[in-house]
Write an enzyme that holds these catalytic residues in place. Sequence first.
Site, PDB file in Angstrom:
ATOM      1  N   GLU A  14      45.871  36.167  40.710  1.00 56.91           N
ATOM      2  CA  GLU A  14      45.201  35.691  41.966  1.00 56.91           C
ATOM      3  C   GLU A  14      45.838  34.479  42.901  1.00 56.91           C
ATOM      4  OE1 GLU A  14      40.917  36.514  41.695  1.00 56.91           O
ATOM      5  OE2 GLU A  14      40.775  34.680  42.801  1.00 56.91           O
ATOM      6  N   GLU A  22      39.453  29.225  50.673  1.00 65.02           N
ATOM      7  CA  GLU A  22      37.861  29.467  49.661  1.00 65.02           C
ATOM      8  C   GLU A  22      37.215  28.130  49.623  1.00 65.02           C
ATOM      9  OE1 GLU A  22      38.848  30.469  46.056  1.00 65.02           O
ATOM     10  OE2 GLU A  22      36.539  31.820  45.735  1.00 65.02           O
TER      11      GLU A  22
HETATM   12  C1  LIG Z   1      35.219  36.594  47.188  1.00 70.03           C
HETATM   13  O1  LIG Z   1      36.308  35.956  46.870  1.00 70.03           O
HETATM   14  C2  LIG Z   1      36.389  35.280  45.742  1.00 70.03           C
HETATM   15  C3  LIG Z   1      37.909  35.204  45.605  1.00 70.03           C
HETATM   16  O2  LIG Z   1      38.037  33.547  45.524  1.00 70.03           O
HETATM   17  C4  LIG Z   1      35.860  35.686  44.528  1.00 70.03           C
HETATM   18  O3  LIG Z   1      36.244  34.315  43.495  1.00 70.03           O
HETATM   19  C5  LIG Z   1      34.885  35.944  44.888  1.00 70.03           C
HETATM   20  O4  LIG Z   1      34.176  37.084  43.386  1.00 70.03           O
HETATM   21  C6  LIG Z   1      34.710  36.979  45.952  1.00 70.03           C
HETATM   22  N1  LIG Z   1      33.105  37.518  45.822  1.00 70.03           N
HETATM   23  C7  LIG Z   1      33.075  38.599  46.345  1.00 70.03           C
HETATM   24  C8  LIG Z   1      32.946  40.023  45.390  1.00 70.03           C
HETATM   25  O5  LIG Z   1      32.842  38.924  47.685  1.00 70.03           O
END
Ligand SMILES: *[C@@H]1O[C@H](CO)[C@@H](O)[C@H](O)[C@H]1NC(C)=O
Length: 319
Positions: free
Chosen positions: A134, A139
């Site tokens: 990933e 973020e």
């Molecule tokens: C949104 O994005 C982050 C990326 O770092 C992730 O960790 C998180 O689970 C996400 N949430 C969701 C599932 O939308």
Amino acid sequence: MRSTAALFALSALVSSALGATYPVKDKFVGQDFLTGFTHETLADPTHGRVTYVDQATALAQNLSFASDTSFVMRADSFSVLDPSGPGRSAVRIKSNNAYSTHVTVFDIRHMPQGCGTWPAAWEVNEENWPGQGEVDILEGTNDIEPNQSTLHTSPNCAQPAAGRAMTGNPVTNNCDSNADGNAGCGVQATAPNSYGKSFNAAGGGFYAMERTTSFIKVWFWSRNDPAVPADVKTAGASVNTDAWGTPSALFVPDTCDIPSHFGAHNIIINLTFCGDWAGLPQFFNQLGGCPGDCATFVNQNPSAFNDAFWDIAGVHVYA
Ligand SMILES: *[C@@H]1O[C@H](CO)[C@@H](O)[C@H](O)[C@H]1NC(C)=O
Ligand SMILES: *[C@@H]1O[C@H](CO)[C@@H](O)[C@H](O)[C@H]1NC(C)=O
Ligand SMILES: CC(=O)N[C@H]1CO[C@H](CO)[C@@H](O)[C@@H]1O
């Protein structure tokens, strides 16, 4: 014969002089986000106070909006929520195509801001996570400015704590998702205006990520930074990453075999609320300066989410 040989020699010279030049593969502008991406309705694996809606619902409620030049995706900023009912509606989109070695350029005019928000622009293969790695490009939470880029992987991938040619500061260095509560290996940007309110006040900007078999780099340029490369600014037919200067984050192969830790990735842009990061008192109250309990705040204050939207000018993939 001779001229063919000369031509070969010339083309070899040109391609080595051009270095890392990539042609455009996919362009997503405006309506392209409705055909090239899928609105995902999964439950948030990070336990956010969110309900992801499908494309028809998002368009009907104007949570997703596409014009010729823009794609906007936002949170519901009109509903007071029942604490025992579903979370605040928002949008999460995932590219239909997946990419291995490539460059992605995000031209973003506005990113979600406000207490409780946890937006992300990232790349992942959701099957068999984290077996194919990933890459979190952009973020953060609660308008706190860590503007961090992070890798999460399977075991045996780490980054050196010092000595990388980058402008950012390494924070955690074990990329293995089993280590340090899945902190990943992160690098915090030092450039101003790279996250949240200050990013938006400057008109947003450009994030770019390059993945090869031997490194992963992330760059950020604020909208009016004179150093924005012309091929980034104009979303050119090709990009030459060698001319982009020192990246904000550089992940090297010394103690991480990149091809075996990173597979074909989809691009995901999401916005969740509270949950495992944004909802923790340390981030919501102490660093974020937000009041009370995160889920209660999200339930009771729809107008606090007026600025919880992405306005994306384009996403361009080069490979
Ligand atoms: C949104 O994005 C982050 C990326 O770092 C992730 O960790 C998180 O689970 C996400 N949430 C969701 C599932 O939308
Ligand atoms: C939908 O959202 C767009 C983008 O923010 C906005 O320009 C437009 O006026 C909205 N449409 C309606 C019907 O509210
Ligand atoms: C304004 C901004 O987004 N920059 C922040 C990025 O992160 C560093 C910490 O590494 C802050 O010091 C900057 O202010």
